[in-house]
Scaffold this active site. Structure first.
Site, PDB file in Angstrom:
ATOM      1  N   SER A 108      30.659 -56.747  37.789  1.00 20.06           N
ATOM      2  CA  SER A 108      29.142 -56.590  37.226  1.00 20.06           C
ATOM      3  C   SER A 108      28.172 -56.378  38.333  1.00 20.06           C
ATOM      4  O   SER A 108      27.040 -55.941  37.908  1.00 20.06           O
ATOM      5  CB  SER A 108      28.510 -57.739  36.577  1.00 20.06           C
ATOM      6  OG  SER A 108      28.812 -58.881  37.568  1.00 20.06           O
ATOM      7  N   HIS A 123      32.614 -50.775  34.694  1.00 18.50           N
ATOM      8  CA  HIS A 123      31.978 -52.104  34.026  1.00 18.50           C
ATOM      9  C   HIS A 123      31.501 -52.050  32.709  1.00 18.50           C
ATOM     10  O   HIS A 123      30.747 -51.294  32.193  1.00 18.50           O
ATOM     11  CB  HIS A 123      30.757 -52.303  34.841  1.00 18.50           C
ATOM     12  CG  HIS A 123      29.799 -53.506  34.615  1.00 18.50           C
ATOM     13  ND1 HIS A 123      28.625 -53.469  34.546  1.00 18.50           N
ATOM     14  CD2 HIS A 123      30.155 -54.692  34.341  1.00 18.50           C
ATOM     15  CE1 HIS A 123      28.081 -54.692  34.150  1.00 18.50           C
ATOM     16  NE2 HIS A 123      29.248 -55.395  33.976  1.00 18.50           N
ATOM     17  N   GLU A 171      29.839 -48.425  32.809  1.00 15.77           N
ATOM     18  CA  GLU A 171      29.373 -47.939  33.939  1.00 15.77           C
ATOM     19  C   GLU A 171      30.552 -47.726  34.751  1.00 15.77           C
ATOM     20  O   GLU A 171      31.307 -48.681  34.923  1.00 15.77           O
ATOM     21  CB  GLU A 171      28.420 -48.776  34.622  1.00 15.77           C
ATOM     22  CG  GLU A 171      27.174 -49.214  33.706  1.00 15.77           C
ATOM     23  CD  GLU A 171      26.192 -50.273  34.721  1.00 15.77           C
ATOM     24  OE1 GLU A 171      24.912 -50.072  34.569  1.00 15.77           O
ATOM     25  OE2 GLU A 171      26.782 -51.230  35.139  1.00 15.77           O
ATOM     26  N   ASN A 204      22.762 -54.060  35.169  1.00 11.71           N
ATOM     27  CA  ASN A 204      22.417 -55.612  35.743  1.00 11.71           C
ATOM     28  C   ASN A 204      21.344 -55.431  36.870  1.00 11.71           C
ATOM     29  O   ASN A 204      20.549 -56.303  37.237  1.00 11.71           O
ATOM     30  CB  ASN A 204      23.633 -56.270  36.310  1.00 11.71           C
ATOM     31  CG  ASN A 204      24.267 -56.778  35.223  1.00 11.71           C
ATOM     32  OD1 ASN A 204      23.991 -57.137  33.951  1.00 11.71           O
ATOM     33  ND2 ASN A 204      25.782 -57.013  35.313  1.00 11.71           N
TER      34      ASN A 204
END
Length: 285
Positions: free
Chosen positions: A119, A140, A152, A190
């Protein structure tokens, strides 16, 4: 190169979700974990999801049978040897990931692409440990994988264009939207989400408002579908703290300083939904 056989290392929530969407998209899937109990639980969950789809008329009995036949399970990483792509979905510990990628390099065929579902950790650092940095990429996914559309895709410093192209093409095969992101702590989602959740924990720590009122304020005032502290519990407070600490270390910026409230929850073993208690008490629900 076209991906036909996909390996998934890690049969937790994310891993079994990736295995499910890949198998129902027609790929042959090898799902591996260190313990048979983890594998059995994952397979049971995947089949349960397909049973629900069948009962709702979304798939046929034959579809369900085909999907199940597309998955094989194992506790041995050597069963990745003939996979075209292996996605690592294990604990968020970069040292363990580096060790695993080195092992996968020794097991897998020379053409095999190795992807990490991290992440936020450095793909370049993981790739450098692998022995095949041109064939390592970040992929991700988001939880729950069968529902969330985004992946991602993150190249490292030495990731080849063909590796990125294959990762993006694989996302299309499994009906996900790939967005390529440059390597930076947290990538896109994130990078923006973790500071928001950490700030909510800071606000709670400082006594700005109660857990419930902080969450209600963000739902009603910012049209968020879920409050930030409830989302902390869903993500896992230990995971959130680990990422926040990584951001603080990488950026060296005080704005990323992890909240003491997160640290206290982790020290108490109150990690959120998965332990039954976090910012909320789930044992009473």
């Amino acid at each position: 190169m076209s991906i036909k056989k996909l390996g998934v290392l890690g049969a937790g929530t994310m891993g079994n979700g990736i295995a499910q969407v890949a198998a129902q998209s027609g790929l042959q899937v090898v799902l591996v974990d260190i313990e048979q109990a983890f594998i059995d639980k994952a397979l049971k969950n995947i089949i349960k999801n397909w049973e629900k789809d069948f009962n709702k008329g979304k798939i046929t009995e034959q579809d369900k049978g085909n999907f199940v036949n597309n998955i094989s399970v194992s506790t041995n990483n050597n069963d990745f040897k003939d996979c075209d792509l292996v996605i690592e979905v294990i604990v968020e510990n970069i040292d363990i990931k580096k060790r695993v990628f080195k092992e996968l390099n020794e097991i897998c065929a020379s053409h095999t692409i190795l992807a990490s579902n991290t992440s936020g950790f450095s793909i370049t650092e993981i790739a450098a440990a692998s022995g095949r940095p041109d064939k390592v990429v970040g992929m991700h996914f988001f939880n729950p994988v069968p529902v969330m559309k985004l992946v991602e895709v993150i190249p490292g410093a030495e990731t080849s264009k063909s590796t990125v192209d294959i990762a993006i093409e694989t996302c299309k095969i499994i009906k996900k939207k790939a967005i390529e992101a440059k390597e930076a702590p947290g990538f896109i989602v994130n990078r923006l989400l973790v500071p928001y959740l950490n700030d909510a924990a800071h606000a709670y720590q400082e006594g700005v408002a109660s857990v419930e009122d902080i969450d209600e304020a963000m739902k009603l005032g910012a049209n968020m579908p879920i409050g930030p502290l409830a989302l902390c519990d869903m993500v896992g407070i230990d995971v959130l703290l680990m990422v926040a600490e990584y951001f603080y270390k990488e950026f060296g910026d005080p704005k990323f300083r992890p909240s003491l409230a997160l640290k206290q929850k982790v020290r108490a073993g109150h990690l959120g939904v998965k332990t039954g208690k976090g910012f909320y008490d789930y044992s009473k629900r």
